[in-house]
Design a protein around this motif. Sequence first.
Motif, PDB file in Angstrom:
ATOM      1  N   VAL A 698     -14.780  17.730  32.071  1.00  0.00           N
ATOM      2  CA  VAL A 698     -14.781  18.645  33.216  1.00  0.00           C
ATOM      3  C   VAL A 698     -14.426  20.060  32.767  1.00  0.00           C
ATOM      4  O   VAL A 698     -15.044  21.047  33.166  1.00  0.00           O
ATOM      5  CB  VAL A 698     -13.796  18.159  34.297  1.00  0.00           C
ATOM      6  CG1 VAL A 698     -13.709  19.152  35.443  1.00  0.00           C
ATOM      7  CG2 VAL A 698     -14.232  16.799  34.826  1.00  0.00           C
ATOM      8  N   PHE A 699     -13.412  20.162  31.903  1.00  0.00           N
ATOM      9  CA  PHE A 699     -13.015  21.472  31.381  1.00  0.00           C
ATOM     10  C   PHE A 699     -14.149  22.098  30.566  1.00  0.00           C
ATOM     11  O   PHE A 699     -14.461  23.291  30.725  1.00  0.00           O
ATOM     12  CB  PHE A 699     -11.776  21.316  30.508  1.00  0.00           C
ATOM     13  CG  PHE A 699     -11.411  22.542  29.715  1.00  0.00           C
ATOM     14  CD1 PHE A 699     -10.804  23.622  30.329  1.00  0.00           C
ATOM     15  CD2 PHE A 699     -11.711  22.619  28.362  1.00  0.00           C
ATOM     16  CE1 PHE A 699     -10.482  24.755  29.598  1.00  0.00           C
ATOM     17  CE2 PHE A 699     -11.401  23.735  27.634  1.00  0.00           C
ATOM     18  CZ  PHE A 699     -10.785  24.819  28.253  1.00  0.00           C
ATOM     19  N   VAL A 700     -14.785  21.315  29.702  1.00  0.00           N
ATOM     20  CA  VAL A 700     -15.866  21.840  28.861  1.00  0.00           C
ATOM     21  C   VAL A 700     -17.020  22.348  29.711  1.00  0.00           C
ATOM     22  O   VAL A 700     -17.542  23.446  29.505  1.00  0.00           O
ATOM     23  CB  VAL A 700     -16.346  20.752  27.874  1.00  0.00           C
ATOM     24  CG1 VAL A 700     -17.613  21.192  27.163  1.00  0.00           C
ATOM     25  CG2 VAL A 700     -15.262  20.444  26.862  1.00  0.00           C
ATOM     26  N   ASN A 701     -17.434  21.546  30.693  1.00  0.00           N
ATOM     27  CA  ASN A 701     -18.554  21.962  31.540  1.00  0.00           C
ATOM     28  C   ASN A 701     -18.224  23.210  32.347  1.00  0.00           C
ATOM     29  O   ASN A 701     -19.073  24.080  32.543  1.00  0.00           O
ATOM     30  CB  ASN A 701     -18.944  20.816  32.482  1.00  0.00           C
ATOM     31  CG  ASN A 701     -19.568  19.655  31.748  1.00  0.00           C
ATOM     32  OD1 ASN A 701     -20.124  19.830  30.670  1.00  0.00           O
ATOM     33  ND2 ASN A 701     -19.468  18.463  32.308  1.00  0.00           N
ATOM     34  N   HIS A 702     -16.979  23.307  32.813  1.00  0.00           N
ATOM     35  CA  HIS A 702     -16.580  24.479  33.591  1.00  0.00           C
ATOM     36  C   HIS A 702     -16.627  25.746  32.737  1.00  0.00           C
ATOM     37  O   HIS A 702     -17.164  26.778  33.160  1.00  0.00           O
ATOM     38  CB  HIS A 702     -15.171  24.265  34.152  1.00  0.00           C
ATOM     39  CG  HIS A 702     -14.623  25.470  34.869  1.00  0.00           C
ATOM     40  ND1 HIS A 702     -15.092  25.878  36.103  1.00  0.00           N
ATOM     41  CD2 HIS A 702     -13.654  26.352  34.522  1.00  0.00           C
ATOM     42  CE1 HIS A 702     -14.440  26.971  36.479  1.00  0.00           C
ATOM     43  NE2 HIS A 702     -13.562  27.264  35.530  1.00  0.00           N
ATOM     44  N   ILE A 703     -16.069  25.686  31.529  1.00  0.00           N
ATOM     45  CA  ILE A 703     -16.058  26.857  30.655  1.00  0.00           C
ATOM     46  C   ILE A 703     -17.478  27.231  30.226  1.00  0.00           C
ATOM     47  O   ILE A 703     -17.862  28.415  30.224  1.00  0.00           O
ATOM     48  CB  ILE A 703     -15.173  26.591  29.426  1.00  0.00           C
ATOM     49  CG1 ILE A 703     -13.725  26.380  29.867  1.00  0.00           C
ATOM     50  CG2 ILE A 703     -15.267  27.748  28.444  1.00  0.00           C
ATOM     51  CD1 ILE A 703     -13.105  27.562  30.584  1.00  0.00           C
TER      52      ILE A 703
END
Length: 813
Positions: A698-703
Amino acid sequence: MESVDDDIDDPSAVRRFSLTCQRIVFTDIKLATELSDGVLGDLSLKSHLMEQNYPLSVEDNRNNVTDLEEDNGDENEVTNRPQEQCVIPESLIRPGHDEVLHEKSIVEQLESKLAVGQVVKSVEDAYLLYCNYAHAKGFSVKKGDQRYFLHSKELQAKEFECSCEGVKDERRSKDRLPVYQKLITRTKCKARLRIGREKGEEWKVTRFVIEHNHEMVAVDQTHLLRSSRNISHAQKSTLEAMVNAGISIANVVSYMENEAHGPQNLGFIRKDAYNYLDRLRKHTKVENGDASALLQYFINKSNNEAFFYWNVQVDDDNRIMNFFFRDYRCRVDYEYFGDVLSVDTTYRTNRYNLICAPFVGINHHKQNVMFGLAFMSDETESSFEWLFRTFVESMSGKQPETIFTDQCQAMMNAIKTVFPCAYHRLCQWHINQNAPSYFGSLNGDSKFKSLWHKCMTYCESEEEFEATWKILIDDYNLKGHKWLNGMYKLRHKWATAFSNHKFSAGLLATSRSEGTNSVLKKVGNRTISLYDFVLNFEKIQNNWRAKEKTEDTRCRHGKPSMVVKNNMLLNHVADIYTLNIYNLFELELIDSLNTTFIEQPYDFQHHSLAFKVKSSGRDSRVRQVLFNKLNYEVTCSCHKFESMGVLCKHALKVLNFMDVSFLPEPCIKKRWMKNVRNRTFDEGKVSQTESGYVPEMVFVNHIMRSVYNLTIRCKAYDQARSMLTGILDSANQEVNALLDTLNLDEQIADKEVVVDEDNDQIDEVSIRNPLHVKSRGITNAHIVRHWDAKSKKGKRKEKVDSSRTSWKQLKST
């Protein structure tokens, strides 16, 4: 011009001549087309000039004409007077000459940086520089020999070679066939780069061989060279995410090629994607030990999610036998919709042939909702008791109102022990599928089948069931029928006459679990590991929850199209119930128009009126409806509201007669309401405060999404580009410094599971993979399927459970 004609097959000569053509003013169209046929024929210049009739410029250029006359040598085609001259348009010259010159300048620049004596920062920088040079020139690079300082592991020299260096390995197998069935690409090429250094000094180029003994790759094919291909971290993340979402690798690569505006800009080929994902599967911790990977996953999950629950049961050899897990959302869903539970153990899809037992319910949209998943090695009573006790413990002791299972005696005994307050019902679908194998010639008797189905579903009271059953047995002389006598003993578990007063959400079978099994079959097979199966199961959960959110949005931001506009009762129901439940209510309201009162209402008890209502049509029966004048509560002898949670047509007829234009509070089933999740607490707030963990993906996709959107906005402005580049470079340096400080490599190493092949070590406790168990039908005690001619009724063997212990108990000891 003769020198050019002699070298017409030389590509470099063609390029030089094409550049010269831009400055030549031809004196005759025929001469220009002859030259174009020889040099620029692929552009069809001759036909283009003749068809387009390019404008001609008249100019006195006799000296040039004389020169061309001498070169041509054809007196018939030459005159000494000024002629109309054809100028070849610059747009028609062979494209790519600028790019060729640019590439040539890049090669020269890189060669100067790789000259002997030049300083390089590190081995990695030298390799990257040589790869860039190879890409620009048209060959591929491989890593060669290396040398260390004496009595040290410190690198002294390193060599990088052309991929055509050496010769093919001609070793042969026992069958005298070549070991490697590959193309011969080795040509003993001597091109190479060597770097070296003295002790404590910087790296320098010590040897740089430019000459190759083979042809270079064309410019439009250099992206296919092995050393020019590399999958970046962002591309790896995209590949993994899209493949995990169920998209094929071929479609993912096609999408990425379109995003990069062509395969030549992607940086890798389709084969590289397949190889990367294959290596990823092989090098996962699952291959090091399925049991350890699974338990380590549960441990990490429970550390990141405060309400994640798991439990494992092992045998004397520390092999996994049974395990159960559920996440925080399962606990919340069970709080709202745990009144009805379906458990089915007929599905096995994993490499150990373990029994998959999903705990399934039904939400307020009549969709499947998952309460947890278990795997079992056998179907003994002790295994089921462990499983059900573990499930109740994970749900804080809450028991369901109704639980659906198939006909397994061990499961029935365990449910009676662990769920004393729940009403256990057997799957009618399984019973009806197997009943014909016991009826014999009675299968063709329509009256017998009608009596049987009435006993199954259409009796509304216990007295009616007993009367119907007596007729079925007496009329067909079935008093000694073994199977029917056994089913009569279990009548409370399958006949609706004994259970219509208990809420079952309208279910009569374990169809919800059967539907779940069909979904699980799509993500599992006979070779899948338990760890991978658990990951796929979570994807199914997330997919179901996404569908529920979609339905929630539809219900809260829209109203159904009502058959009767401005009807106050329908408007009230549309405001409180979900769309699917509203549709069921509306059908009952329409059917109420087809009912009539048999006699006038009469006082049944204090403040209560009794009605007798009958539907029109054949085989309709009279129902008694009671109406409470104080709280407007209405009940019917058909028990539809008690079992389904939706008022029947008989009750709605009475409400209309009593001029009640709203749904009374006692007649509202809270679990079908739109805002059922808001009635207790907001699980979103709790999950954020209690857990606070954001998954890595989730963090990777958001960034990635944020940076991508910012890049798209900046690409049209040079100043914005420079600003974004500077910010990213600065962030890169700061993050790298922080990661070095945190020493993440040691933390990651500490988290890795140390495994010794079949024996998996976690927290100094040896956990082994489960044994492959026998197929269902040998150890179970379920009723025999009618269509399975090979199935045989066998005696189930109970296994002693004294040797079993819980994983948590083992860990605590």
